[in-house]
Write a protein that holds these residues in place. Structure first.
Motif, PDB file in Angstrom:
ATOM      1  N   VAL A 290      -9.646   1.763   6.247  1.00  0.00           N
ATOM      2  CA  VAL A 290      -8.856   1.431   5.070  1.00  0.00           C
ATOM      3  C   VAL A 290      -7.409   1.249   5.505  1.00  0.00           C
ATOM      4  O   VAL A 290      -6.828   2.141   6.137  1.00  0.00           O
ATOM      5  CB  VAL A 290      -8.959   2.528   3.992  1.00  0.00           C
ATOM      6  N   SER A 291      -6.847   0.112   5.172  1.00  0.00           N
ATOM      7  CA  SER A 291      -5.462  -0.181   5.524  1.00  0.00           C
ATOM      8  C   SER A 291      -4.524   0.398   4.473  1.00  0.00           C
ATOM      9  O   SER A 291      -4.548  -0.009   3.306  1.00  0.00           O
ATOM     10  CB  SER A 291      -5.261  -1.695   5.612  1.00  0.00           C
ATOM     11  N   ILE A 292      -3.702   1.367   4.878  1.00  0.00           N
ATOM     12  CA  ILE A 292      -2.621   1.885   4.028  1.00  0.00           C
ATOM     13  C   ILE A 292      -1.384   1.972   4.909  1.00  0.00           C
ATOM     14  O   ILE A 292      -1.163   2.971   5.598  1.00  0.00           O
ATOM     15  CB  ILE A 292      -2.947   3.266   3.414  1.00  0.00           C
ATOM     16  N   PRO A 293      -0.584   0.912   4.971  1.00  0.00           N
ATOM     17  CA  PRO A 293       0.580   0.919   5.867  1.00  0.00           C
ATOM     18  C   PRO A 293       1.505   2.097   5.587  1.00  0.00           C
ATOM     19  O   PRO A 293       1.703   2.492   4.427  1.00  0.00           O
ATOM     20  CB  PRO A 293       1.269  -0.413   5.551  1.00  0.00           C
ATOM     21  N   LEU A 393      -5.079  -2.527  -7.798  1.00  0.00           N
ATOM     22  CA  LEU A 393      -5.560  -1.975  -6.535  1.00  0.00           C
ATOM     23  C   LEU A 393      -6.360  -0.697  -6.754  1.00  0.00           C
ATOM     24  O   LEU A 393      -7.395  -0.480  -6.106  1.00  0.00           O
ATOM     25  CB  LEU A 393      -4.371  -1.710  -5.602  1.00  0.00           C
ATOM     26  N   GLY A 394      -5.895   0.165  -7.657  1.00  0.00           N
ATOM     27  CA  GLY A 394      -6.606   1.414  -7.893  1.00  0.00           C
ATOM     28  C   GLY A 394      -8.006   1.240  -8.433  1.00  0.00           C
ATOM     29  O   GLY A 394      -8.820   2.173  -8.371  1.00  0.00           O
ATOM     30  N   CYS A 411      -0.751  -9.593  -3.631  1.00  0.00           N
ATOM     31  CA  CYS A 411       0.054  -8.624  -4.392  1.00  0.00           C
ATOM     32  C   CYS A 411       1.463  -9.199  -4.477  1.00  0.00           C
ATOM     33  O   CYS A 411       1.647 -10.352  -4.834  1.00  0.00           O
ATOM     34  CB  CYS A 411       0.005  -7.238  -3.757  1.00  0.00           C
ATOM     35  N   GLY A 412       2.483  -8.399  -4.139  1.00  0.00           N
ATOM     36  CA  GLY A 412       3.841  -8.902  -4.164  1.00  0.00           C
ATOM     37  C   GLY A 412       4.345  -9.343  -2.807  1.00  0.00           C
ATOM     38  O   GLY A 412       5.179 -10.243  -2.690  1.00  0.00           O
ATOM     39  N   THR A 419      -4.655  -3.668   1.712  1.00  0.00           N
ATOM     40  CA  THR A 419      -5.408  -2.466   1.365  1.00  0.00           C
ATOM     41  C   THR A 419      -6.626  -2.834   0.531  1.00  0.00           C
ATOM     42  O   THR A 419      -7.746  -2.352   0.772  1.00  0.00           O
ATOM     43  CB  THR A 419      -4.528  -1.475   0.587  1.00  0.00           C
ATOM     44  N   ALA A 420      -6.425  -3.704  -0.473  1.00  0.00           N
ATOM     45  CA  ALA A 420      -7.538  -4.139  -1.312  1.00  0.00           C
ATOM     46  C   ALA A 420      -8.612  -4.829  -0.485  1.00  0.00           C
ATOM     47  O   ALA A 420      -9.822  -4.579  -0.656  1.00  0.00           O
ATOM     48  CB  ALA A 420      -7.026  -5.068  -2.410  1.00  0.00           C
TER      49      ALA A 420
END
Length: 458
Positions: A290-293, A393-394, A411-412, A419-420
């Motif tokens: 899971v990508s979470i920078p 995303l949540g 996203c922005g 992440t999504a």
């Protein structure tokens, strides 16, 4: 003692959107208000000023971070001040409405201000009879008020009515009284979040739209109508804070793991969290990661998207701050950090393990659609690509079947979209691309004008 402006130091957590406060009491002691379990900034300021934290006041049983007050009590003998109605299960001085604490020249008075939570207290700081400021926690915040739905939908309106009474009580303080909220810009406890972090009672009378509501019913409608989604982990932390977070006897660190240990953990139900920048994740990552920078919002998305009950393996670059990774996780109760992949992706590949890639494309290279927008609802409503499918995303993990094949996920800027995409790929989607940029760049590249208002949710 003569209270000066530099006696109050705001300690801002940009990621969670909260402010804690340290008050220099002028005699080598300090008062801390709403400090999180990550006490690094508190210790740094206290050391620089030669202060010992004598008191730690918590305005409410926080839903978005673990309190650091218990740790301060253990480490420094700090007296914890909190609502008697919170029934905290650790040593503290329980306060009810109107109770006062002599801080040695200054006085702290508890004001019952329920709404955000039942047991919520604000703390009025007085110099003699002069009201210096009020720590409003999750009651009155800049140009708004904190959300009232954390205890369940069935209580949202009841608590909103309590919030109305609490805010009106606070506005009876003199106009010059400073307002020092905990929740602010970027906090999902704000409803809605604003840009400023501190204010005055007088300024709020002039500018807070909720205080301009002509009656309680209108206030309730406005407040509850502004509530967006919030991270799942909020629901878990209240009880941990009531019991008291576990005492840490040393700063937690990330162990090093070789690729074989990582594979074994994954086979046993663990998760890989890849904290590298989105572009590096896209170029090559462990399948299923899971990508979470790693940035200010890391804790928010970690707590929203992954369970706290399974081991987590971290993939990071050598130049990333491992301490920051650990403390962002620990401040929201994520302690099952198995360790970090030693040598990163180079070691993983050298040991013969497979890697996956994700297309990360500029707007002028992106397909025309389907376009999946994973921003928060307020962002989407403000402006989105026509025909975009909106899935916050949540909610992505629960709505993987709503994402069409060949989608461009956006996203922005690209971080949340990556992440999504990582969540979708875990669920079997293998034909996605992630947009570098946001709707503005996409619209300009494809000759489309953005729309505002509600659109498609799938």
């Amino acid at each position: 003692m003569g209270f000066a402006d530099d006696h109050l130091i705001a300690l801002v957590d940009e990621g969670l959107g909260n402010s804690a406060y340290l008050v220099d009491l002028g005699d080598g002691r300090a008062l801390a208000v709403d400090v999180s379990r990550d006490l690094r900034a508190v210790h740094e300021v206290a050391r620089s000023r030669g202060l010992t934290v004598a008191y730690a006041a918590d305005t409410h049983l926080h839903a978005d971070f673990l309190s650091g007050a218990v740790q301060l009590g253990h480490d420094q003998g700090t007296t914890v001040l909190a609502s008697v109605a919170g029934h905290r299960a650790f040593p503290h001085r329980g306060l009810a409405d109107g109770d006062e604490v002599d801080l040695g020249g200054l006085t702290l008075r508890a004001l019952a201000t329920p709404g955000h939570t039942d047991e919520h207290l604000s703390f009025l700081l007085l110099d003699g009879r002069r009201e210096l400021g009020v720590f409003t926690g999750g009651s009155l915040i800049v140009n708004s008020a904190a959300r009232t739905d954390l205890l369940g939908a069935e209580r949202t309106e009841e608590l909103a009515r309590a919030q109305y009474r609490s805010l009106n009580r606070l506005t009876t303080l003199p106009d010059a009284t400073a307002v020092w909220p905990t929740h602010g810009a970027g906090s999902f406890c704000s409803a809605p979040p604003g840009a400023e972090r501190t204010t005055t009672i007088g300024a709020q009378k002039l500018h807070n739209p909720l205080l301009a509501a002509p009656d309680q019913d209108t206030f309730v409608q406005q407040l509850t109508g502004s509530l967006g989604s919030y991270p799942d982990y909020f629901d878990r932390l209240t009880e941990v804070n009531r019991r008291g977070p576990e005492i840490l006897t040393a700063s937690p660190v990330l162990a090093t793991l070789d690729s074989g240990q990582v594979k074994a953990l994954l086979a046993d139900g663990g998760h890989v969290v890849d904290v590298r920048p989105a572009a590096e994740y896209a170029a090559g990552h462990i399948p299923g990661a899971v990508s979470i920078p790693l940035r200010g919002q890391f804790a928010t998305w970690l707590g929203w998207l992954l369970p706290d009950s399974v081991p987590l393996v971290v993939v990071a670059d050598d130049d990333q701050d491992l301490g920051e990774i650990v403390w962002q996780a620990y401040k929201i109760g994520y302690e099952r950090l198995a360790g970090r992949l030693s040598g990163g992706m180079d070691a993983w590949i050298a040991d013969g393990h497979a890697q996956a890639t994700t297309a990360f494309v500029a707007a002028d290279q992106a397909p025309a659609g389907p376009y999946v927008d994973v921003r928060q609802n307020s962002e989407y409503v403000a402006g989105h690509v026509p025909g975009a499918i909106h899935i916050e995303l949540g909610d992505v993990a629960e709505r993987v079947d709503d994402v069409p094949a060949g989608s461009i996920v956006a996203c922005g800027h690209g971080e949340r979209a990556m992440t999504a995409a990582s969540l979708l790929e875990r669920a079997g989607h293998g034909d996605l691309a992630v947009l570098k940029g946001g709707p503005g760049e996409f619209g300009a590249a494809h000759g489309v004008r953005l729309e505002s208002g509600e659109g498609s949710s799938a």
